[in-house]
Design a protein around this motif. Structure first.
Motif: not given
Ligand code: GDP
Length: 342
Positions: A84-89
């Motif tokens: 999630v920190e890398a932008g994933h959900r």
């Protein structure tokens, strides 16, 4: 010809719209609908799913298994937070075989992943409970499609290391990760062969502190054994390594493995082929379950089955003959059924 669906009502249309916008509460509500055993809910759930199918299918579907205590929830929390920190959900689902009987749940509980569960880009859902393992697996597959439609691009499906449920999860994911523990002696003892045959990666967890060397050694042994077991085939070679969920070590490298696997599967057409095979199996299983349920729902069958089971237990009849007698009821008109069908 397949019958077209009757149009969705306003309530269902609103739920669909909110879900497609990625609203977590709408997703939770849709999953509750899918999990309901009420026939009216089931019909609505299937209608909703059919509407959402064109929006599903885009996630990395990752299965995670391992014995209790191996560190699954610690791993999923750390891995999920990294993503999630890398932008994933991230969506986390579970298939918990203990929930089938007890209706309690030892997996997928939100409290097991406290930080991930409250993250706005994550969705954590406990295992459906009750019913057969097949039923639990079916509801998890449908929840997975709903998560995809809601825009979650990584779906983790967790299960404990007990045979059947692992097979069920392997049948709904693209990538199957087995978490292992370094033990004394034979490293493969605790890892059942059936799982090794479907695992795309085996990671020995808790590779930190004093345990790191042991974990590395265990991984080397497992790597050698796996080579013997599977030989060199074409396609994906399972990756064996070590991670520390506690320290976050090896998690970024593991994600690279998942991505490399994805690329290879896509380039070779195996991703589509595997998903098509999974859908086919799902259909056949649903058909089997439905037939069995309809059969057992007949009053005459329900009466005869306990008798036949007893007779088989006491060796008064062969199992084949017992099955033959039960199935013979199919040729008799259902007792107590309305005459409208004839
Ligand atoms: P699960 O039953 O598979 O979900 O396992 P948990 O995630 O609950 O972990 C079981 C125990 O192992 C907990 O006390 C964790 O803190 C611990 N644990 C999990 N991962 C690691 C790790 O990478 N290193 C160490 N040292 N302990 C870990």
């Amino acid at each position: 010809m397949l019958e077209p669906w009757t149009p969705v009502d306003a309530e269902l249309a609103a739920l669909r719209a909110r879900l497609l916008e990625g609203e977590r509460r709408a997703l939770a509500k849709a999953i509750t609908l899918v999990e309901s055993t009420l026939p009216a809910h089931q019909e609505r759930a299937q209608r909703l799913l059919s509407e959402l199918l064109p929006f599903a299918g885009k996630a990395r579907r990752i299965g995670v298994t391992g014995v209790p205590g191996v560190g699954k929830s610690t791993f999923i929390e750390a891995f999920g937070l990294m993503l999630v920190e890398a932008g994933h959900r991230i969506a986390v689902l579970a298939v918990d075989p203990s929930s089938v009987r007890s209706r309690g749940s030892i997996l997928g509980d939100k409290t097991r992943m406290p930080r991930l569960a409250v993250h706005e880009a994550a969705f954590v859902r406990p295992s459906p409970s009750g019913g057969s393992l097949g039923g639990v697996a079916r509801r998890t597959r449908e929840a997975l499609l709903l998560c995809e439609a809601a825009g979650y691009d990584v779906v983790l499906v967790e299960t404990v290391g007990v045979g059947q449920s692992e097979v069920a999860v392997a049948g709904m994911v693209d990538f199957f990760l087995m978490l292992g523990l370094a033990g004394g002696g034979d490293e493969l003892q605790g890892i059942k062969r059936g799982i090794l045959e479907v695992a795309d990666a085996v990671m020995f967890n808790k590779a930190d502190g004093d345990n790191r060397v042991r974990a590395e050694r265990a991984a080397a042994e497992a790597r050698a054994a796996l080579r013997l077991l599977r030989g060199r085939g074409q396609g994906w070679e399972p990756v064996v390594g070590t991670v520390s969920a506690l320290e976050g070590r090896g998690l970024a490298a593991l994600w690279e493995v998942v991505e490399a696997h994805r690329e290879q599967q896509q380039a070779s057409g195996r991703l589509d082929a595997q998903r098509a095979a999974q859908r086919r199996t799902w259909f056949e299983e649903a058909l089997n379950d439905g037939l069995r349920e309809a059969f057992e729902a007949r009053a005459d069958v329900a009466r005869l089955l306990p008798e036949l089971r007893r007779a088989v237990d006491e060796q008064r009849i062969t199992p084949t003959e017992a099955a033959r007698r039960a199935l013979a009821l199919l040729h008799a008109p259902p007792v107590g059924a309305s005459a409208s069908s004839g």
